[in-house]
Design a protein around this motif. Structure first.
Motif, PDB file in Angstrom:
ATOM      1  N   GLY A 440       0.801  -1.219   0.000  1.00 19.54           N
ATOM      2  CA  GLY A 440       0.000   0.000   0.000  1.00 19.54           C
ATOM      3  C   GLY A 440       0.830   1.264   0.000  1.00 19.54           C
ATOM      4  O   GLY A 440       0.417   2.292  -0.548  1.00 19.54           O
ATOM      5  N   SER A 441       2.025   1.190   0.582  1.00 15.66           N
ATOM      6  CA  SER A 441       2.874   2.375   0.628  1.00 15.66           C
ATOM      7  C   SER A 441       3.237   2.874  -0.765  1.00 15.66           C
ATOM      8  O   SER A 441       3.568   4.040  -0.935  1.00 15.66           O
ATOM      9  CB  SER A 441       4.133   2.098   1.463  1.00 15.66           C
ATOM     10  OG  SER A 441       4.637   0.800   1.180  1.00 15.66           O
ATOM     11  N   GLY A 442       3.149   2.010  -1.780  1.00 14.26           N
ATOM     12  CA  GLY A 442       3.402   2.436  -3.152  1.00 14.26           C
ATOM     13  C   GLY A 442       2.289   3.295  -3.727  1.00 14.26           C
ATOM     14  O   GLY A 442       2.488   3.977  -4.735  1.00 14.26           O
ATOM     15  N   PHE A 443       1.105   3.281  -3.100  1.00  9.64           N
ATOM     16  CA  PHE A 443      -0.050   4.038  -3.615  1.00  9.64           C
ATOM     17  C   PHE A 443      -0.387   5.229  -2.728  1.00  9.64           C
ATOM     18  O   PHE A 443      -1.134   6.101  -3.129  1.00  9.64           O
ATOM     19  CB  PHE A 443      -1.287   3.121  -3.685  1.00  9.64           C
ATOM     20  CG  PHE A 443      -1.074   1.893  -4.509  1.00  9.64           C
ATOM     21  CD1 PHE A 443      -1.307   1.917  -5.875  1.00  9.64           C
ATOM     22  CD2 PHE A 443      -0.614   0.722  -3.941  1.00  9.64           C
ATOM     23  CE1 PHE A 443      -1.096   0.784  -6.647  1.00  9.64           C
ATOM     24  CE2 PHE A 443      -0.398  -0.411  -4.704  1.00  9.64           C
ATOM     25  CZ  PHE A 443      -0.631  -0.383  -6.062  1.00  9.64           C
ATOM     26  N   GLY A 444       0.183   5.219  -1.498  1.00 15.49           N
ATOM     27  CA  GLY A 444      -0.201   6.197  -0.490  1.00 15.49           C
ATOM     28  C   GLY A 444      -1.366   5.659   0.318  1.00 15.49           C
ATOM     29  O   GLY A 444      -2.219   4.924  -0.199  1.00 15.49           O
ATOM     30  N   GLN A 445      -1.388   5.985   1.624  1.00 18.92           N
ATOM     31  CA  GLN A 445      -2.455   5.522   2.520  1.00 18.92           C
ATOM     32  C   GLN A 445      -2.430   6.417   3.760  1.00 18.92           C
ATOM     33  O   GLN A 445      -1.440   7.133   3.989  1.00 18.92           O
ATOM     34  CB  GLN A 445      -2.250   4.049   2.890  1.00 18.92           C
ATOM     35  CG  GLN A 445      -0.855   3.715   3.414  1.00 18.92           C
ATOM     36  CD  GLN A 445      -0.486   2.237   3.327  1.00 18.92           C
ATOM     37  OE1 GLN A 445      -1.323   1.391   3.089  1.00 18.92           O
ATOM     38  NE2 GLN A 445       0.793   1.936   3.534  1.00 18.92           N
ATOM     39  N   VAL A 446      -3.504   6.388   4.524  1.00 22.35           N
ATOM     40  CA  VAL A 446      -3.533   7.181   5.759  1.00 22.35           C
ATOM     41  C   VAL A 446      -2.376   6.708   6.640  1.00 22.35           C
ATOM     42  O   VAL A 446      -2.218   5.499   6.847  1.00 22.35           O
ATOM     43  CB  VAL A 446      -4.891   7.009   6.481  1.00 22.35           C
ATOM     44  CG1 VAL A 446      -4.846   7.638   7.876  1.00 22.35           C
ATOM     45  CG2 VAL A 446      -6.022   7.609   5.654  1.00 22.35           C
ATOM     46  N   PRO A 447      -1.535   7.630   7.125  1.00 22.70           N
ATOM     47  CA  PRO A 447      -0.378   7.216   7.917  1.00 22.70           C
ATOM     48  C   PRO A 447      -0.785   6.282   9.055  1.00 22.70           C
ATOM     49  O   PRO A 447      -1.810   6.479   9.705  1.00 22.70           O
ATOM     50  CB  PRO A 447       0.181   8.539   8.456  1.00 22.70           C
ATOM     51  CG  PRO A 447      -0.242   9.556   7.440  1.00 22.70           C
ATOM     52  CD  PRO A 447      -1.583   9.094   6.947  1.00 22.70           C
ATOM     53  N   GLY A 448       0.006   5.246   9.245  1.00 24.49           N
ATOM     54  CA  GLY A 448      -0.281   4.279  10.303  1.00 24.49           C
ATOM     55  C   GLY A 448      -1.210   3.153   9.877  1.00 24.49           C
ATOM     56  O   GLY A 448      -1.418   2.208  10.640  1.00 24.49           O
ATOM     57  N   THR A 449      -1.782   3.242   8.672  1.00 23.89           N
ATOM     58  CA  THR A 449      -2.565   2.115   8.151  1.00 23.89           C
ATOM     59  C   THR A 449      -1.717   1.393   7.103  1.00 23.89           C
ATOM     60  O   THR A 449      -0.822   1.989   6.504  1.00 23.89           O
ATOM     61  CB  THR A 449      -3.888   2.564   7.490  1.00 23.89           C
ATOM     62  OG1 THR A 449      -3.602   3.288   6.281  1.00 23.89           O
ATOM     63  CG2 THR A 449      -4.689   3.465   8.425  1.00 23.89           C
ATOM     64  N   TRP A 450      -2.008   0.091   6.929  1.00 26.64           N
ATOM     65  CA  TRP A 450      -1.218  -0.717   5.985  1.00 26.64           C
ATOM     66  C   TRP A 450      -2.154  -1.508   5.081  1.00 26.64           C
ATOM     67  O   TRP A 450      -3.163  -2.036   5.524  1.00 26.64           O
ATOM     68  CB  TRP A 450      -0.289  -1.666   6.751  1.00 26.64           C
ATOM     69  CG  TRP A 450       0.510  -0.946   7.797  1.00 26.64           C
ATOM     70  CD1 TRP A 450       0.375  -1.042   9.151  1.00 26.64           C
ATOM     71  CD2 TRP A 450       1.531   0.024   7.568  1.00 26.64           C
ATOM     72  NE1 TRP A 450       1.254  -0.194   9.785  1.00 26.64           N
ATOM     73  CE2 TRP A 450       1.975   0.474   8.837  1.00 26.64           C
ATOM     74  CE3 TRP A 450       2.120   0.565   6.412  1.00 26.64           C
ATOM     75  CZ2 TRP A 450       2.968   1.440   8.982  1.00 26.64           C
ATOM     76  CZ3 TRP A 450       3.114   1.525   6.557  1.00 26.64           C
ATOM     77  CH2 TRP A 450       3.531   1.949   7.844  1.00 26.64           C
ATOM     78  N   HIS A 451      -1.796  -1.555   3.819  1.00 21.63           N
ATOM     79  CA  HIS A 451      -2.614  -2.231   2.814  1.00 21.63           C
ATOM     80  C   HIS A 451      -1.726  -2.955   1.819  1.00 21.63           C
ATOM     81  O   HIS A 451      -0.506  -2.795   1.842  1.00 21.63           O
ATOM     82  CB  HIS A 451      -3.443  -1.208   2.013  1.00 21.63           C
ATOM     83  CG  HIS A 451      -4.372  -0.364   2.818  1.00 21.63           C
ATOM     84  ND1 HIS A 451      -3.943   0.711   3.570  1.00 21.63           N
ATOM     85  CD2 HIS A 451      -5.726  -0.418   2.969  1.00 21.63           C
ATOM     86  CE1 HIS A 451      -4.986   1.276   4.172  1.00 21.63           C
ATOM     87  NE2 HIS A 451      -6.083   0.613   3.817  1.00 21.63           N
ATOM     88  N   PHE A 452      -2.341  -3.689   0.923  1.00 26.66           N
ATOM     89  CA  PHE A 452      -1.656  -4.076  -0.309  1.00 26.66           C
ATOM     90  C   PHE A 452      -2.685  -4.132  -1.430  1.00 26.66           C
ATOM     91  O   PHE A 452      -3.889  -4.231  -1.188  1.00 26.66           O
ATOM     92  CB  PHE A 452      -0.882  -5.394  -0.171  1.00 26.66           C
ATOM     93  CG  PHE A 452      -1.693  -6.594   0.222  1.00 26.66           C
ATOM     94  CD1 PHE A 452      -2.346  -7.373  -0.722  1.00 26.66           C
ATOM     95  CD2 PHE A 452      -1.797  -6.958   1.570  1.00 26.66           C
ATOM     96  CE1 PHE A 452      -3.079  -8.491  -0.351  1.00 26.66           C
ATOM     97  CE2 PHE A 452      -2.532  -8.073   1.956  1.00 26.66           C
ATOM     98  CZ  PHE A 452      -3.179  -8.847   0.990  1.00 26.66           C
TER      99      PHE A 452
END
Lengths: 483, 483
Positions: A440-452
């Motif tokens: 998810g960090s490659g797309f941007g996300q609310v800080p402190g949340t994690w995605h893929f």
């Protein structure tokens, strides 16, 4: 002797700064593992790499639409059009369509550079397709055919961005083409956050807040990017929401950059794709009221012809002088590839009821789209059944973007490995299962949340194995780090 | 309401500043005249527009090479490969080549995005073709497949240019892609003049002089562009000259950007094309000694497949970290079109002696190249027979670049019309004859001299009419302005 002329210290810093996670480190590792599997079968706990990192349907076994490929083959080698054997090999309407297309090309020369905007007859066909879709007129002179949507996005960024004082409002999460292009052209990405709680809702209050925050820092915001259906988030925006967005751009004097490449990819019956062009015209807004660029591509939809690099942008609401500037920039690269141009005209004008290929065409299209809908649902359910994972529905596009609550120990381990926690998870997933997702960090996300981001593209017969490998991996990952 | 968001005052000034004469005002006028002829035949003193402005062979009737098109068609629609009718329609070695190519594509998916540098198997084939051409090894990992040569040139300019303090040495006259790309990326074009008196000779003393002049103005010169065979000037550089150029780049620490897209277009028996890669390796210079980028395209040569947008750059002598940066930038656009990739592999590996298609392939190739040589000579002689016109030989490439001594009255008339004198001449020529040429001012020229670029591409049966229309026009133009 002179020093080494090119070093990381002496290249364009914008190139150095630019990031593109969709083909980043995880993919490089995957390519390496694939090579190892080839040279040494059994060297990993899986026997193939499943590329769920990128919307590349045919790489995972999706078949092309037969009619489109028939027409392309005939246009590539027109001398066979008159031969009797051709009647047996190709459908009669594909032969007819190839003749029609050739007649639109000066000298029938599919190997010649075309007009910088693309072959006029093909732009006519695309304009007709847009009119049929929207119920509002479209002008072939507003259409610029491009090698996929990416070069079109670059062209608009190049036009609009003068310096880091120019900002482009982009959704977070976003498709990293936008961040990469803005960085390469030296502008500032002004983020607006989609609301995960409301199915990745796009709130006008958030747009206003971020616009004002940027302005207060001296940024001139030039444009708003909206991706609908969403990438990586899969939401399909409601008509009322689209109207608000148009109104916002009109009031604030922003160019609306509408990424509509997933217009054919809608999987839920209560949602429908509406183009921004149709919405703005239905609000009574014409050329003088709003500057709107709509991007379309042959890479997505049910066709998924990524390798053909076809696409277009429809540019409306710009003055003739600005259109001339866009034409000039298009001319520097001469034209987009002719096969891609032809394919763009075909996807906007597929076979019609009553034509020979219609039934088989419709069956192929429907088969792909209904299968994608089933795969989206199965994978969504699978993600939601995992401990600490929540996943919004893929209403459209080709992706799921699940959120993972990572245990503190996993976050610490990631820190120790100098990786973002979601990149750490994605790397572990790849090494354990061969499944490639993008952190998810490659797309941007609310800080402190994690995605893929995971595509819904593996063929249906592979989905059960993917779900079981994913589930097993996740369980053991959580067991390892639960602490 | 907000002001119009996009005006000439608020766009990127680099876009505004950029010029691209090959598709400039004269071409726009030609398109308008063509439309008028279509709607109203007989409305002009000619019945067709002859586009001699651009190297676009198939637009003027050149036929594509059959073998290449057969392979492309089969790769576009591989399901026909197994059908019996296909044996009757396609040559057996085209069928075999299509199978070979499909086997190199993961999943045989010609509709999938490839590796960002292009399909590995096709890069292997291109590397083998380069080795066969040069007698020195080539590495497929150094090859980046691109949509024609233009995007490759942009990629290198984007990498090298940080600001207007970075300069790129370019020949004058030059192909305006270079000036346009340098302008768009915000760098400074450092001109070096080719010597018209010695057949557009490239003198090292001139390179040195211009390099030092730029350095004294605080410009860091990063690279040297050499176009060989020359565009628009048609000269083929001698081997000794190439060695001097390599030595110069090595000593001065410049990247050598070698535009070698006309490598198959040499028309004189005493000259031969030598790649800069071959020359530098034959001098004993390897990866550590010189940074060299060679550009090749499927648009030129005897193939002339402009509409396919295929090409590659071979990037040697850069560190792994810089190669990673180039890979990243290539990845942002995903990949070049697969048909173009396939075609690039074919032009670097055409049919070989003994294969079924070899004879017809060779006859087609030889027919095109010997006809181009005859056309070049006829047009050169025609230009040289005109009052006040001198024209160097087209030893290679696709253009003649005659010099015109314009009468003072013509220069005054051009000034009154606010046009460059050669643009004034080209406009008059178009209006009188339908022949489209590009004024020398679009390529750069020694101040006070006037030229135009004319392709050698009209089919041979049209050449006599062109010569006679050109001769009549020139005579009456000179009569009008001789004063």
């Amino acid at each position: 002797m002179a020093p080494n002329p090119v070093t990381l210290e002496t290249i364009n810093p914008k190139v150095l700064e630019c990031e593109y996670a969709v083909r980043g480190e995880i993919v490089t590792l995957a390519q390496q593992l694939q090579q190892e599997l080839k040279e040494n079968p059994g060297s990993h706990p899986f026997d193939e790499i499943l590329y769920c990192n990128i919307g590349n349907p045919q790489s995972l076994g999706q078949e092309p639409i037969t009619f489109f490929r028939e027409v392309l083959a005939l246009c590539d080698h027109p001398t066979i059009l008159d031969r009797s054997e051709t009647q047996g090999l190709f459908s009669s309407d594909a032969i007819e369509r190839a003749w029609q297309i050739l007649d639109q090309i000066p000298g029938r020369a599919t190997g010649a550079y075309s007009h910088s905007q693309g072959i006029k007859g093909l732009r006519d066909a695309i304009a007709a397709g847009i009119e049929a879709r929207d119920g509002f007129s479209a002008d072939p002179n507003d259409i610029f055919l491009t090698d996929g949507a990416s070069p079109a996005v670059h062209m608009m960024m190049q036009l609009l961005i003068r310096s880091e004082k120019d900002g482009i409002l982009c959704p977070i999460p976003q498709y990293p083409l936008y961040s990469a292009s803005i960085t390469l052209h030296g502008g500032t990405l002004v983020p607006y956050y989609l609301d995960e709680e409301t199915g990745w809702g796009l709130e006008i209050s958030e747009l206003k807040k971020q616009l004002e925050a940027a302005q207060s820092k001296g940024i001139t915001v030039r444009a708003l990017v909206v991706i609908n259906p969403g990438n990586p988030t899969g939401q399909v925006l409601a008509e009322a929401n689209l109207r608000e967005i148009v109104e916002f751009c009109k009031i604030e004097g922003l160019v609306l950059l509408a990424d509509e490449v997933y217009q054919e990819n809608v999987y839920v019956s209560h949602k429908e794709f509406h183009s921004f062009k149709k919405i703005s015209r239905s609000m009574g807004y014409g050329e003088k009221d709003i500057s709107l660029v709509s991007f379309q591509s042959v890479s997505k939809g049910y066709y998924g012809e990524c390798g053909k690099r076809g696409g277009y942008m429809e540019v409306t609401g710009f003055s003739p002088e600005i259109m001339e500037q866009i034409y000039k920039v298009a001319s520097v690269n001469l034209c987009s590839n002719i096969s891609g141009q032809i394919l763009a005209s075909l996807v906007m004008n597929p076979p019609k009821v009553g034509e020979e290929s219609y039934e088989s065409y419709f069956a192929e299209k429907d088969g792909i789209l209904s299968s994608l809908a089933r795969r989206a649902k199965t994978l969504e359910d699978a993600f939601n059944s995992l401990e600490g994972v929540t996943c919004n529905k893929a209403e459209g596009a080709m992706y799921l973007f699940p959120r993972i609550q990572l245990p503190q120990n996993a976050i610490k381990a990631a820190e120790a490995a100098k990786m973002a926690p979601d990149a750490f998870y994605a790397r572990r997933l790849l090494n354990a299962t061969g499944i490639v997702v993008v952190p998810g960090s490659g797309f941007g996300q609310v800080p402190g949340t994690w995605h893929f981001r995971c595509t819904i593209l593996p063929q249906e017969d592979k989905i059960p194995a993917i779900v079981s490998r994913l589930t097993d991996f996740h369980k053991s990952f959580m067991d390892e780090f639960r602490g």
